[in-house]
Design a protein around this motif. Structure first.
Motif, PDB file in Angstrom:
ATOM      1  N   PRO A 212       0.816  -1.227   0.000  1.00  0.00           N
ATOM      2  CA  PRO A 212       0.000   0.000   0.000  1.00  0.00           C
ATOM      3  C   PRO A 212       0.845   1.270   0.000  1.00  0.00           C
ATOM      4  O   PRO A 212       0.475   2.262  -0.624  1.00  0.00           O
ATOM      5  CB  PRO A 212      -0.824  -0.125   1.283  1.00  0.00           C
ATOM      6  CG  PRO A 212      -0.869  -1.586   1.559  1.00  0.00           C
ATOM      7  CD  PRO A 212       0.461  -2.104   1.129  1.00  0.00           C
ATOM      8  N   ASP A 216       0.578   4.283  -2.650  1.00  0.00           N
ATOM      9  CA  ASP A 216       0.302   5.653  -2.226  1.00  0.00           C
ATOM     10  C   ASP A 216       1.401   6.611  -2.667  1.00  0.00           C
ATOM     11  O   ASP A 216       1.141   7.754  -3.044  1.00  0.00           O
ATOM     12  CB  ASP A 216       0.153   5.709  -0.701  1.00  0.00           C
ATOM     13  CG  ASP A 216      -1.137   5.057  -0.229  1.00  0.00           C
ATOM     14  OD1 ASP A 216      -2.055   4.911  -1.054  1.00  0.00           O
ATOM     15  OD2 ASP A 216      -1.230   4.689   0.954  1.00  0.00           O
ATOM     16  N   GLU A 257      -1.451  -1.604  -5.673  1.00  0.00           N
ATOM     17  CA  GLU A 257      -2.317  -1.366  -4.511  1.00  0.00           C
ATOM     18  C   GLU A 257      -3.290  -2.515  -4.290  1.00  0.00           C
ATOM     19  O   GLU A 257      -3.418  -3.020  -3.178  1.00  0.00           O
ATOM     20  CB  GLU A 257      -3.087  -0.047  -4.684  1.00  0.00           C
ATOM     21  CG  GLU A 257      -2.339   1.172  -4.216  1.00  0.00           C
ATOM     22  CD  GLU A 257      -3.265   2.352  -3.971  1.00  0.00           C
ATOM     23  OE1 GLU A 257      -4.467   2.241  -4.288  1.00  0.00           O
ATOM     24  OE2 GLU A 257      -2.790   3.379  -3.466  1.00  0.00           O
ATOM     25  N   LYS A 263      -6.093  -3.122   0.897  1.00  0.00           N
ATOM     26  CA  LYS A 263      -6.697  -2.077   0.078  1.00  0.00           C
ATOM     27  C   LYS A 263      -8.130  -2.427  -0.325  1.00  0.00           C
ATOM     28  O   LYS A 263      -8.980  -1.539  -0.453  1.00  0.00           O
ATOM     29  CB  LYS A 263      -5.835  -1.818  -1.170  1.00  0.00           C
ATOM     30  CG  LYS A 263      -4.655  -0.901  -0.898  1.00  0.00           C
ATOM     31  CD  LYS A 263      -5.139   0.459  -0.439  1.00  0.00           C
ATOM     32  CE  LYS A 263      -3.990   1.388  -0.126  1.00  0.00           C
ATOM     33  NZ  LYS A 263      -4.469   2.706   0.355  1.00  0.00           N
ATOM     34  N   GLU A 266     -10.041  -1.556   2.760  1.00  0.00           N
ATOM     35  CA  GLU A 266     -10.081  -0.108   2.952  1.00  0.00           C
ATOM     36  C   GLU A 266     -11.041   0.570   1.986  1.00  0.00           C
ATOM     37  O   GLU A 266     -11.871   1.395   2.383  1.00  0.00           O
ATOM     38  CB  GLU A 266      -8.682   0.481   2.790  1.00  0.00           C
ATOM     39  CG  GLU A 266      -8.631   1.995   2.938  1.00  0.00           C
ATOM     40  CD  GLU A 266      -7.269   2.565   2.642  1.00  0.00           C
ATOM     41  OE1 GLU A 266      -7.097   3.141   1.546  1.00  0.00           O
ATOM     42  OE2 GLU A 266      -6.372   2.420   3.495  1.00  0.00           O
ATOM     43  N   ARG A 267     -10.953   0.227   0.705  1.00  0.00           N
ATOM     44  CA  ARG A 267     -11.813   0.874  -0.284  1.00  0.00           C
ATOM     45  C   ARG A 267     -13.280   0.549  -0.045  1.00  0.00           C
ATOM     46  O   ARG A 267     -14.150   1.406  -0.230  1.00  0.00           O
ATOM     47  CB  ARG A 267     -11.381   0.450  -1.691  1.00  0.00           C
ATOM     48  CG  ARG A 267     -10.005   0.979  -2.085  1.00  0.00           C
ATOM     49  CD  ARG A 267      -9.613   0.571  -3.494  1.00  0.00           C
ATOM     50  NE  ARG A 267      -8.284   1.068  -3.848  1.00  0.00           N
ATOM     51  CZ  ARG A 267      -7.717   0.920  -5.039  1.00  0.00           C
ATOM     52  NH1 ARG A 267      -8.392   0.286  -5.998  1.00  0.00           N
ATOM     53  NH2 ARG A 267      -6.503   1.394  -5.282  1.00  0.00           N
TER      54      ARG A 267
END
Length: 321
Positions: A212, A216, A257, A263, A266-267
């Motif tokens: 990640p 980022d 990612e 991820k 998270e998304r």
């Protein structure tokens, strides 16, 4: 099925008596509360700055054109979600390792395996017990988060907000079960317990932190506080037009990612809670239509980890010396 329930009750009882488990839950709860406090404090700073700015304009005789900052309660949970992504996954690895290691250290593993239990009774009972414990933990964290937002953030939560928090909690439980089951399998498979722990921690480091962070860092919009395009006052349509010239680069960055299960979690959760601006104040049907792929991947990964743990945790692997 009786053997599975027996082993699961034993696992829940052991974890309830283990002070380390209580410490881990307390750390997560405190981290979530602190994240809400910090988010609420940041909003108050923004509101005070806006108030001072408007007063200066009024004294100068200029009209106030800037809109006041808005508080979206669920966005206060961003820090808490990130703590679950990182610390929660780490604690899940530790608990998964501990559920196998404690039996070997105490010498109770051979005693349990002398009973005529079914092939998947032991690992099934342990995973079921860990799943129940994580369900309680996630429920506690969701309750603490909701209470903190209401009491400290000063924000009222609607029924739809509670539903979104509930969906985020379900996703968190699936994510934590992935790491716990993976750690159980990796601990049972090698001869040395330390090898399983090292491999589990290495995977956690790569999947949760390294991949990640690379994605980022490669995102140009993350190089400026508040976003590069926002600081340049570039609208979303123009932003998409600019990024269309870097299609290959963006594909590579996004592929790095989404190779991390973190991820996907998270998304999905950021969409449910409206932390991602694109989904803020949007109906759940719209959010689900855009993010259901992440939910499928998360469930599939967790199911795969559970199957891996069941296959790896056999009498032969557990009794090797």
């Amino acid at each position: 099925m009786t053997d599975i329930w027996t082993f699961s009750r034993k696992e829940v009882r052991d974890l309830s008596r283990d002070p380390l488990s209580a410490v881990l839950v307390a750390v997560l709860a405190v981290a979530v509360v602190i994240s809400v406090l910090v988010g609420a404090a940041q909003f108050r700073v923004q509101l005070d700055a806006y108030t001072a700015y408007t007063q200066q304009l009024l004294h100068a005789g200029s009209p106030v054109t800037a809109a006041p900052p808005q508080l979206f309660p669920l966005q206060l949970l961003q820090g808490g979600v990130e703590y679950i992504e990182i610390l929660g996954a780490l604690f899940a690895v530790i608990l998964g390792y501990g559920t196998i290691a404690k039996e070997k250290h105490r010498g109770t593993l051979h005693l349990m395996l002398t009973r005529p239990v079914r092939r998947f009774a032991l690992v099934g009972g342990k995973l079921l017990g860990l799943g129940l414990v994580w369900l309680i933990v996630v429920g506690v964290l969701a309750t603490v988060s909701t209470t903190t937002i209401w009491a400290v953030g000063g924000a009222a939560l609607s029924y739809h907000d509670l539903v979104r928090i509930g969906l985020a909690a379900i996703a968190a439980w699936i994510y934590l079960m992935f790491w716990t089951a993976l750690s159980v399998g990796l601990t049972a498979l090698p001869r040395q317990l330390s090898t399983g722990l090292i491999v589990s921690l290495a995977l956690w480091l790569i999947v949760v932190l390294i991949l990640p962070q690379i994605g980022d860092t490669m995102d140009p919009d993350n190089q400026v506080p508040g976003g590069l395009f926002a600081s340049l006052q570039i609208k979303t349509t123009n932003e998409l037009a600019v990024m269309s010239h870097f299609g290959s680069y963006e594909t590579i960055r996004n592929s790095i990612e989404i190779s991390s299960i973190e991820k996907h979690f998270e998304r999905l959760v950021f969409g449910f809670l409206g932390i991602k601006e694109k989904f803020n104040q949007q109906p759940l049907t719209y959010i689900w239509a855009n993010l259901y792929g992440y939910a499928i991947t998360l469930v599939a990964a967790s199911a795969g980890a559970i199957v891996f743990a069941a296959v790896a945790t056999t009498r032969r692997t557990l009794q090797r010396k």
